[in-house]
Design an enzyme around this catalytic site. Structure first.
Site, PDB file in Angstrom:
ATOM      1  N   CYS A 157     -22.982 -23.637  30.843  1.00  0.00           N
ATOM      2  CA  CYS A 157     -21.988 -24.717  30.913  1.00  0.00           C
ATOM      3  C   CYS A 157     -20.679 -24.375  30.191  1.00  0.00           C
ATOM      4  O   CYS A 157     -20.682 -23.961  29.044  1.00  0.00           O
ATOM      5  CB  CYS A 157     -22.520 -26.027  30.350  1.00  0.00           C
ATOM      6  N   ARG A 195     -19.914 -18.823  32.786  1.00  0.00           N
ATOM      7  CA  ARG A 195     -20.927 -19.419  31.910  1.00  0.00           C
ATOM      8  C   ARG A 195     -21.947 -20.240  32.674  1.00  0.00           C
ATOM      9  O   ARG A 195     -23.057 -20.473  32.200  1.00  0.00           O
ATOM     10  CB  ARG A 195     -20.251 -20.332  30.873  1.00  0.00           C
ATOM     11  N   TRP A 252     -24.487 -25.469  34.443  1.00  0.00           N
ATOM     12  CA  TRP A 252     -25.686 -24.684  34.734  1.00  0.00           C
ATOM     13  C   TRP A 252     -26.823 -25.676  34.517  1.00  0.00           C
ATOM     14  O   TRP A 252     -27.122 -26.065  33.406  1.00  0.00           O
ATOM     15  CB  TRP A 252     -25.791 -23.497  33.784  1.00  0.00           C
ATOM     16  N   ASN A 297     -22.796 -29.698  27.004  1.00  0.00           N
ATOM     17  CA  ASN A 297     -23.561 -28.466  27.154  1.00  0.00           C
ATOM     18  C   ASN A 297     -24.716 -28.574  26.166  1.00  0.00           C
ATOM     19  O   ASN A 297     -24.491 -28.847  24.989  1.00  0.00           O
ATOM     20  CB  ASN A 297     -22.642 -27.282  26.806  1.00  0.00           C
ATOM     21  N   GLY A 298     -25.946 -28.423  26.628  1.00  0.00           N
ATOM     22  CA  GLY A 298     -27.102 -28.557  25.735  1.00  0.00           C
ATOM     23  C   GLY A 298     -28.138 -29.482  26.365  1.00  0.00           C
ATOM     24  O   GLY A 298     -28.074 -29.761  27.567  1.00  0.00           O
ATOM     25  N   GLU A 302     -33.869  -1.481  31.788  1.00  0.00           N
ATOM     26  CA  GLU A 302     -32.512  -2.002  31.973  1.00  0.00           C
ATOM     27  C   GLU A 302     -32.021  -1.737  33.410  1.00  0.00           C
ATOM     28  O   GLU A 302     -31.389  -2.606  34.021  1.00  0.00           O
ATOM     29  CB  GLU A 302     -31.575  -1.367  30.935  1.00  0.00           C
ATOM     30  N   LYS A 332     -30.894  -4.671  35.938  1.00  0.00           N
ATOM     31  CA  LYS A 332     -29.569  -4.703  36.571  1.00  0.00           C
ATOM     32  C   LYS A 332     -29.722  -4.889  38.079  1.00  0.00           C
ATOM     33  O   LYS A 332     -29.060  -5.708  38.686  1.00  0.00           O
ATOM     34  CB  LYS A 332     -28.791  -3.397  36.334  1.00  0.00           C
ATOM     35  N   GLU A 348     -31.157  -8.469  39.002  1.00  0.00           N
ATOM     36  CA  GLU A 348     -30.339  -9.662  38.733  1.00  0.00           C
ATOM     37  C   GLU A 348     -29.128  -9.772  39.631  1.00  0.00           C
ATOM     38  O   GLU A 348     -28.711 -10.877  39.952  1.00  0.00           O
ATOM     39  CB  GLU A 348     -29.969  -9.814  37.245  1.00  0.00           C
ATOM     40  N   HIS A 350     -51.519   3.535  35.815  1.00  0.00           N
ATOM     41  CA  HIS A 350     -52.465   2.460  35.508  1.00  0.00           C
ATOM     42  C   HIS A 350     -52.162   1.195  36.314  1.00  0.00           C
ATOM     43  O   HIS A 350     -52.545   0.104  35.916  1.00  0.00           O
ATOM     44  CB  HIS A 350     -52.441   2.153  34.005  1.00  0.00           C
ATOM     45  N   LYS A 365     -24.108 -16.378  31.887  1.00  0.00           N
ATOM     46  CA  LYS A 365     -23.741 -15.308  30.963  1.00  0.00           C
ATOM     47  C   LYS A 365     -24.257 -15.584  29.560  1.00  0.00           C
ATOM     48  O   LYS A 365     -24.660 -14.688  28.843  1.00  0.00           O
ATOM     49  CB  LYS A 365     -22.213 -15.184  30.942  1.00  0.00           C
TER      50      LYS A 365
HETATM   51  C1  G6P Z   1     -28.342 -13.858  29.709  1.00  0.00           C
HETATM   52  C2  G6P Z   1     -27.412 -12.868  30.383  1.00  0.00           C
HETATM   53  C3  G6P Z   1     -27.873 -11.446  30.095  1.00  0.00           C
HETATM   54  C4  G6P Z   1     -27.987 -11.213  28.605  1.00  0.00           C
HETATM   55  C5  G6P Z   1     -28.890 -12.250  27.944  1.00  0.00           C
HETATM   56  C6  G6P Z   1     -28.797 -12.182  26.431  1.00  0.00           C
HETATM   57  O1  G6P Z   1     -29.571 -13.845  30.337  1.00  0.00           O
HETATM   58  O2  G6P Z   1     -27.367 -13.109  31.780  1.00  0.00           O
HETATM   59  O3  G6P Z   1     -26.942 -10.531  30.649  1.00  0.00           O
HETATM   60  O4  G6P Z   1     -28.486  -9.937  28.372  1.00  0.00           O
HETATM   61  O5  G6P Z   1     -28.485 -13.573  28.311  1.00  0.00           O
HETATM   62  O6  G6P Z   1     -27.493 -12.530  26.049  1.00  0.00           O
HETATM   63  P1  G6P Z   1     -26.787 -12.124  24.703  1.00  0.00           P
HETATM   64  O7  G6P Z   1     -25.422 -12.744  24.806  1.00  0.00           O
HETATM   65  O8  G6P Z   1     -27.585 -12.733  23.602  1.00  0.00           O
HETATM   66  O9  G6P Z   1     -26.748 -10.658  24.615  1.00  0.00           O
END
Ligand code: G6P
Length: 608
Positions: A2, A27, A74, A100-101, A481, A485, A488, A504, A603
């Site tokens: 948000c 956001r 969001w 937001n919250g 990672e 990537k 997502e 396994h 984000k």
């Molecule tokens: C969200 C984002 C990710 C990020 C994660 C942790 O899920 O989409 O890209 O890695 O939060 O965020 P931070 O700001 O704590 O690194």
């Protein structure tokens, strides 16, 4: 999670709010809305979908009011539709709220307010706040908001305006970030400085339990007991250009390409070549205090959690300190065993992730010393930890984290140097690591030079349904990672695995349709991963490998390879992750996905 923007001043507020929301859309982006006070009435426009849908619905002659609030959502409570979009209002349309919250006692408050005749329109917890503030309003919006918040359980970053006070903007914070931005004859609130930096760089970060009251020429801050709080004004040290795409199709590719510069900034002024160590003033601990530490716990979410895993490997191998990594969301609820000799490090790009923040608070409560490895300057985690290190990667806007990851790994290497040189690491080893760090930005540039090759590969991978990423040692987290990537942003199901563990279970999935991405630089476990690649080859998988320049064995087994330059083992992730970032990016573009704002993600996740 948000985005909130609010304005009180002398200019037409709606366009300013819409511009601000555009910069906050990363956001949260499932719906958006705007409330403007015009001639003593609240004009509300809301729309499900991206901000562009809302923009297309706004009156062409524009709203003329100079007091307004905007929000990108969001969804937590209630589907992302027009009705549930913020702002929410009370029954008579005199109070508008963006939030937001999560309000945890919303159901009880809703029942109480309904009995008193309030008519609810949405399924959201936020609407409760609008009605509650309205019920409590007598002659001061500030007092009504403060009183309402005393009755609320949960978290909030909150903006409130009212037709009763056509110049006043009230903001409050508990758990969700919010700042005031101070202009000339105008003031703003925003969840992130990106929304307002075009107008002013003077900001005041609200802390939990604070309520701010802004008019065009003034502001003051009180706590929930109405006691005035004096705060310092900070100056944002980056400009608009830094948060714009600068000719790139997406923020993600811009941020991938920025990595040489970003990594340079992480290291700037911190490498001590002669002593073979790193200077990290922000951790604010003496050598004696550092030597008292007998265990390190790294905690984070998402991509930051992957960086933390690499940190664990580095700290144990090179600094010889027991280290472990915990998902922040698990750590906070499992009665963790930490004490004053435990160093708990939270890694977070945004510095606002609710679970990471809560994990650090839990650690602090239990007597541990806390450190933050954070990108966002002035963020809540950065302000609450005992000490820390900014990674200085610059604003990261693309939802999929890229440059923050490589910079976090570099920051962890600096911390390893600092801790290691007090313990097991010799000055020669330290100097070798410093030299390797210095070479990194140029080496990253070399890997980025393979972008075109990887773009070509993306055509093949764009049709895949699944993908398996394998790595060992320092590159097992890189496999995780790479898989994250890809899934997502391209929505291809992908899994990362320690290469040897594949036999396994996941090996059952391998056939000629399954792309397998092997992250296999020539490091201490190289020979081991060669055998794993052979096992994959024997099942006819399509293999893409990331290998060190000059490597032959895996190159002869793989269908395609991309090379990275030689570096010391612990820094290989900084190089080997880049082809995987590029692969995910180009595959997502081929598949027509919304790269910077993938579905359902946000984000910055400020709810648990
Ligand atoms: C969200 C984002 C990710 C990020 C994660 C942790 O899920 O989409 O890209 O890695 O939060 O965020 P931070 O700001 O704590 O690194």
């Amino acid at each position: 999670m948000c985005g909130i923007v609010g304005y009180t001043g002398h200019r037409a507020a709606a366009p300013l709010i819409m511009d601000g929301l555009k910069r906050l859309e990363y956001r949260g982006y499932d719906s958006a809305g705007l409330a403007v006070v015009v001639d003593g009435r609240l004009e509300i426009d809301k729309a499900a979908g991206k901000l562009a849908v809302l923009a297309s619905r706004l009156p062409t002659d524009g709203h003329t009011g100079t007091l307004a609030l905007g929000h990108t959502r969001w969804a937590t409570h209630g589907a992302p539709n027009d009705v549930n979009a913020h702002p929410h209002t009370d029954t008579d349309g005199t109070i508008a709220v963006v939030h937001n919250g999560i309000i945890e006692n919303a159901a009880a408050l809703r029942a109480w307010l309904s009995e008193r005749g309030c008519r609810f329109r949405s399924e959201t917890d936020t609407e409760v706040l609008a009605h509650l503030i309205s019920e409590l309003y007598t002659d001061s919006l500030e007092a009504a908001v403060a009183e309402a918040l005393r009755r609320v359980e949960g978290t909030y970053g909150l903006g409130v305006i009212s037709t009763h006070e056509p110049n006043t903007l009230v903001a409050a914070r508990l758990g969700s970030p919010l700042l005031l931005a101070l202009g000339d004859g105008e003031n703003f609130i925003a969840s992130d400085a990106a929304a307002v930096v075009e107008h002013t760089r003077s900001v005041v970060y609200l802390d939990d339990g604070e309520v701010a009251v802004l008019t065009p020429d003034n502001y003051h801050i009180v706590d929930l007991d109405k006691t005035r709080v004096e705060k310092t004004v900070s100056v944002v040290d980056w400009d608009l250009e830094t948060i714009e795409r600068g000719g790139h199709a997406h923020f993600m590719i811009k941020e991938i390409l920025e990595q040489p510069e970003a990594i340079t900034n992480t290291m700037r002024g911190r490498l001590l070549e002669e002593e073979g160590t790193a200077r990290l003033g922000g951790i604010d601990m003496t050598d004696e205090q550092l030597l008292e530490i007998d265990r390190v716990v790294l905690t984070a979410c998402g991509t930051s959690w992957h960086a933390a895993l690499i940190g664990e490997y580095m700290l144990e191998e090179l600094a010889r300190i027991p280290a472990e990594v915990e998902y922040a969301s698990e750590f906070r609820y499992r009665e963790p065993l930490v004490d004053s000799r435990t160093l708990v490090i939270g890694l977070s790009q945004s510095g606002e992730t609710a679970d990471t923040l809560a994990a650090l608070r839990e650690a602090k409560k239990r007597g541990a010393r806390t450190l933050g490895i954070v990108n966002s300057v002035g963020s809540t985690i950065a302000r609450e930890v005992d000490g820390g290190t900014y990674i200085h990667a610059g604003p990261e806007i693309g939802v999929a984290s890229t440059k923050a990851f490589t910079c976090q790994v570099v920051a962890l290497a600096l911390l390893t140097l600092r801790l290691g040189r007090l313990r097991a690491m010799s000055v020669l080893q330290g100097r070798k690591m410093v030299k390797a760090l210095r070479r990194l930005p140029q080496q990253v540039r070399q890997v980025l030079g393979h972008s075109k090759e990887i773009e070509k590969l993306a055509d093949t991978y764009a049709l895949a349904q699944n993908a398996l990423f394998l790595g060992r040692g320092y590159n097992f987290p890189v496999a995780l990672e790479g898989a994250l990537k890809l899934k997502e942003i391209s929505y291809i199901h992908a899994e990362g695995y320690p290469a040897a563990e594949m036999k396994h279970g996941p090996i059952a999935l391998i056939d000629e349709m399954m792309p397998v991405i092997c992250v296999a630089p020539s490091d201490a476990v190289y020979q081991k991963i060669v055998s794993n690649v052979q096992e994959v080859k024997a099942r006819h998988a399509r293999i893409f490998a990331v290998v060190t320049e000059g490597e032959e064995e895996i190159t002869s087994l793989a269908d395609q390879t991309v090379t990275i330059p030689k570096t010391i083992d612990c820094l290989t992730p900084v190089l080997s992750v880049i082809p995987l970032q590029l692969l995910a990016y180009h595959v997502a573009v081929r598949r027509g996905c919304d790269v910077d704002q993938p579905r359902n993600l946000a984000k910055s996740v400020t709810v648990e």
